[in-house]
Each structure stands twice: as structure tokens, then as C-alpha cells.
Write a protein that holds these residues in place. Structure first.
Motif, PDB file in Angstrom:
ATOM      1  N   LYS A  73       0.994  -1.038   0.087  1.00  0.00           N
ATOM      2  CA  LYS A  73      -0.193  -0.062   0.046  1.00  0.00           C
ATOM      3  C   LYS A  73       0.793   1.096  -0.058  1.00  0.00           C
ATOM      4  O   LYS A  73       0.500   2.141  -0.827  1.00  0.00           O
ATOM      5  N   GLU A  76       2.589   1.355  -3.405  1.00  0.00           N
ATOM      6  CA  GLU A  76       1.497   1.999  -4.548  1.00  0.00           C
ATOM      7  C   GLU A  76       1.006   3.328  -4.258  1.00  0.00           C
ATOM      8  O   GLU A  76       1.260   4.380  -5.256  1.00  0.00           O
ATOM      9  N   GLN A  80       1.648   6.577  -6.853  1.00  0.00           N
ATOM     10  CA  GLN A  80       0.602   7.444  -7.469  1.00  0.00           C
ATOM     11  C   GLN A  80       1.006   8.942  -7.513  1.00  0.00           C
ATOM     12  O   GLN A  80       0.564   9.600  -8.235  1.00  0.00           O
ATOM     13  N   THR A  89       9.194   1.235  -7.053  1.00  0.00           N
ATOM     14  CA  THR A  89       8.987   0.387  -8.051  1.00  0.00           C
ATOM     15  C   THR A  89       9.640  -1.032  -7.840  1.00  0.00           C
ATOM     16  O   THR A  89       8.987  -2.072  -7.714  1.00  0.00           O
ATOM     17  N   LEU A  92       8.213  -2.591  -4.813  1.00  0.00           N
ATOM     18  CA  LEU A  92       6.879  -3.082  -5.052  1.00  0.00           C
ATOM     19  C   LEU A  92       6.990  -4.339  -5.609  1.00  0.00           C
ATOM     20  O   LEU A  92       6.171  -5.236  -5.134  1.00  0.00           O
ATOM     21  N   LYS A 104       0.783  -8.989 -11.271  1.00  0.00           N
ATOM     22  CA  LYS A 104       0.676  -7.656 -10.845  1.00  0.00           C
ATOM     23  C   LYS A 104       2.023  -6.829 -11.624  1.00  0.00           C
ATOM     24  O   LYS A 104       2.838  -7.547 -11.850  1.00  0.00           O
TER      25      LYS A 104
END
Length: 104
Positions: A73, A76, A80, A89, A92, A104
Motif C-alpha cells: 500500500k 503503491e 501514485q 517500483t 513493490l 501484477k
């Protein structure tokens, strides 16, 4: 410990210094003091909730604690805000691998 002493001294002089809070959190994480690092990062995010580096740092702390969903979260949200954040990145992808979310 010398680095932490400097960051603590900087925070005594300027309690709302985002740079000092970020660097202190990072130093604590590197020292294996995840709970303290998280507190420093949470304070930083109270001051600057949309600071992608703080979200990425908190995500890294969450990884160390095994909280992969929370880490995802944070990464991400950081992406954003800044879709070109290389560190967010990369981490994640690491989180998705640990969660076995290969689509994903």
C-alpha cells in the motif's frame, strides 16, 4: 549511534525538520531498530503525508517487519504521487514476489 545523535540534535533544534526525521528513520532502519524507525517515519508522514520518500521508507520498514500488504500500500501510494520512483517500483516488485502476486 553518532548519526542518530546528530539527527536527534537536529530535531531538538528544529522539531519539525522533515530531513532530520527522514534521515533518522532511515538510520534506525539500517540499525535494525524497525519500531523506532516506524515512529520517526509516522511523525514525518504527519508533517508531509504526500512525501513519496517517506512512504517508500515506511514500506521498507514494513518489509523488514514482514507486513507485505502494508508495504504494498505504501509503495503503491508513493507511485501514485511519483510514478517514476525507482525505489518504490523496485520494492513493490519485491513485495509482490513475496505475496506471490506475479500477475501484477
Amino acid at each position: 549511534d553518532e548519526a542518530l545523535e546528530c539527527y536527534n540534535k537536529a530535531l531538538e533544534l528544529e522539531p519539525k525538520s522533515c530531513a532530520a526525521l527522514y534521515n533518522k528513520g532511515n538510520a534506525l532502519l539500517l540499525a535494525g531498530r524497525s519500531e523506532e524507525a516506524l515512529r520517526s517515519c509516522e511523525e514525518l508522514l504527519r508533517l508531509m503525508p504526500l512525501f513519496p520518500n517517506a512512504l517508500t521508507l515506511r514500506g521498507s520498514i514494513q518489509i523488514k517487519s514482514g507486513n507485505f500488504n502494508s508495504a504494498a500500500k505504501d509503495f503503491e501510494k508513493a507511485l501514485q504521487i511519483d510514478s517514476k520512483d525507482f525505489v518504490a517500483t523496485l520494492h513493490l516488485g519485491r513485495v509482490y514476489t513475496n505475496l506471490k502476486e506475479f500477475g501484477k
